[in-house]
Design a protein around this motif. Structure first.
Motif, PDB file in Angstrom:
ATOM      1  N   PRO A  68       0.729   1.315  -1.149  1.00 42.75           N
ATOM      2  CA  PRO A  68      -0.458   1.351  -2.009  1.00 42.75           C
ATOM      3  C   PRO A  68      -0.117   1.648  -3.460  1.00 42.75           C
ATOM      4  O   PRO A  68       0.569   2.619  -3.768  1.00 42.75           O
ATOM      5  N   ALA A 103      -0.783  -3.673  -3.408  1.00 44.93           N
ATOM      6  CA  ALA A 103      -1.144  -3.219  -2.065  1.00 44.93           C
ATOM      7  C   ALA A 103      -2.180  -2.098  -2.131  1.00 44.93           C
ATOM      8  O   ALA A 103      -2.196  -1.275  -3.053  1.00 44.93           O
ATOM      9  N   THR A 104      -3.032  -2.091  -1.132  1.00 48.50           N
ATOM     10  CA  THR A 104      -3.990  -1.015  -0.953  1.00 48.50           C
ATOM     11  C   THR A 104      -4.200  -0.797   0.542  1.00 48.50           C
ATOM     12  O   THR A 104      -3.918  -1.692   1.350  1.00 48.50           O
ATOM     13  N   GLU A 105      -4.688   0.370   0.894  1.00 46.18           N
ATOM     14  CA  GLU A 105      -5.004   0.652   2.291  1.00 46.18           C
ATOM     15  C   GLU A 105      -6.425   0.245   2.636  1.00 46.18           C
ATOM     16  O   GLU A 105      -6.744   0.048   3.806  1.00 46.18           O
ATOM     17  N   ASN A 106      -7.292   0.121   1.621  1.00 46.01           N
ATOM     18  CA  ASN A 106      -8.698  -0.195   1.853  1.00 46.01           C
ATOM     19  C   ASN A 106      -9.224  -1.015   0.685  1.00 46.01           C
ATOM     20  O   ASN A 106      -9.365  -0.495  -0.436  1.00 46.01           O
ATOM     21  N   VAL A 107      -9.487  -2.282   0.924  1.00 47.68           N
ATOM     22  CA  VAL A 107      -9.917  -3.179  -0.146  1.00 47.68           C
ATOM     23  C   VAL A 107     -11.276  -2.767  -0.694  1.00 47.68           C
ATOM     24  O   VAL A 107     -11.489  -2.739  -1.914  1.00 47.68           O
ATOM     25  N   VAL A 121      -4.604  -5.742   1.311  1.00 48.60           N
ATOM     26  CA  VAL A 121      -4.021  -5.046   2.472  1.00 48.60           C
ATOM     27  C   VAL A 121      -3.032  -6.031   3.094  1.00 48.60           C
ATOM     28  O   VAL A 121      -3.443  -6.978   3.754  1.00 48.60           O
TER      29      VAL A 121
END
Length: 263
Positions: A141, A214-218, A259
């Motif tokens: 992330p 990157a992310t864990e939650n869009v 993600v």
């Protein structure tokens, strides 16, 4: 501030290895991306021209440069492809229908770089590494996870990158859908996506690269970005590279949160 860690992932020839942001208001951009991705900033010395790097933890993950008032290049994220000799790359770019923008620039001991325009009109960069081979972190992330090129001149642009960077393109087009493919470096690993901009897209959307972070939650990332002044351009959607959304930042620069599907 401590020096960043320079032990980074391995980037083969032709792989996207670095991204940087060109903006007029550096302070505003730093505040926006610090809040969004948790970045802190390391400003270079005179030898590097004051080139600023974003750090995630102690890992360099992106660069930041000031856009002069008379610059022809818009505020944008630029994707850099790894090369061995930037002079050779510049000549090849010109020979195959691209256009180098100025001469290669040395960022101190970090790298030599150059920005160019491909035959489809998209800006991109080449990166001859010195002490910095590229982003020190991937797929986490707040770090680079994918790059994609959208073009209105699909066949010519595919040949351009294939000839210069020895990319192998695997066609991923689905029946009735727009043409797209995945570029692979010489070691067989996926490097970036290439997609065709179809005629039904708005005419003002030109060929361009998109940097995916990157992310864990869009949904959470998009909501946070909108609160900070970003605009949602597309999504959230479940695409070929994962669940993502495309945004424009504080000066209209296009980027994505994603993600990633890493299997």
């Amino acid at each position: 501030m401590r020096d960043p860690h320079l032990a980074v992932p391995y980037y083969p020839y032709g792989a996207p290895c670095w991204v940087d942001l060109l903006v007029s208001d550096v302070d505003r951009a730093q505040a926006f991306y610090s809040e969004l991705f948790g970045w802190r900033w390391l400003t270079g010395d005179a030898a590097s021209g004051g080139y600023t790097m974003a750090l995630l933890g102690d890992h360099p993950v992106a660069g930041l440069s000031h856009r002069p008032p008379n610059a022809r290049i818009p505020s944008q994220w630029t994707t850099y492809l790894r090369v061995g000799d930037i002079g050779v790359a510049a000549q090849a770019i010109a020979n195959y229908g691209g256009r180098p923008l100025g001469r290669p620039v040395r960022i101190g001991a970090l790298a030599r770089t150059m920005v160019a325009i491909d035959p489809g009109g998209a800006y991109f960069g080449v990166w001859e590494p010195g002490d910095l081979p590229g982003s020190g972190m991937l797929d986490q992330p707040g770090s680079l996870t994918w790059n994609e090129l959208l073009t209105r001149n699909y066949d010519v642009v595919l040949d351009f990158y294939e000839n210069i960077f020895a990319h192998g393109f695997i066609d991923e087009t689905e029946n009735g859908g727009p043409r797209w493919s995945t570029a692979h470096t010489g070691d067989g690993n996926p490097a970036f996506g290439l997609a065709e901009i179809e005629d039904d897209w708005p005419k003002e959307i030109g060929s361009h690269w998109v940097t995916h972070f990157a992310t864990e939650n869009v949904v959470t990332s998009v909501a946070h970005a909108l609160d900070l002044g970003a605009q949602l351009l597309q999504g959230p959607f479940d695409g070929p590279y994962g669940l993502g959304a495309v945004l424009s930042g504080v000066e209209g620069e296009v980027f994505s949160v994603l993600v990633p599907e890493l299997d």
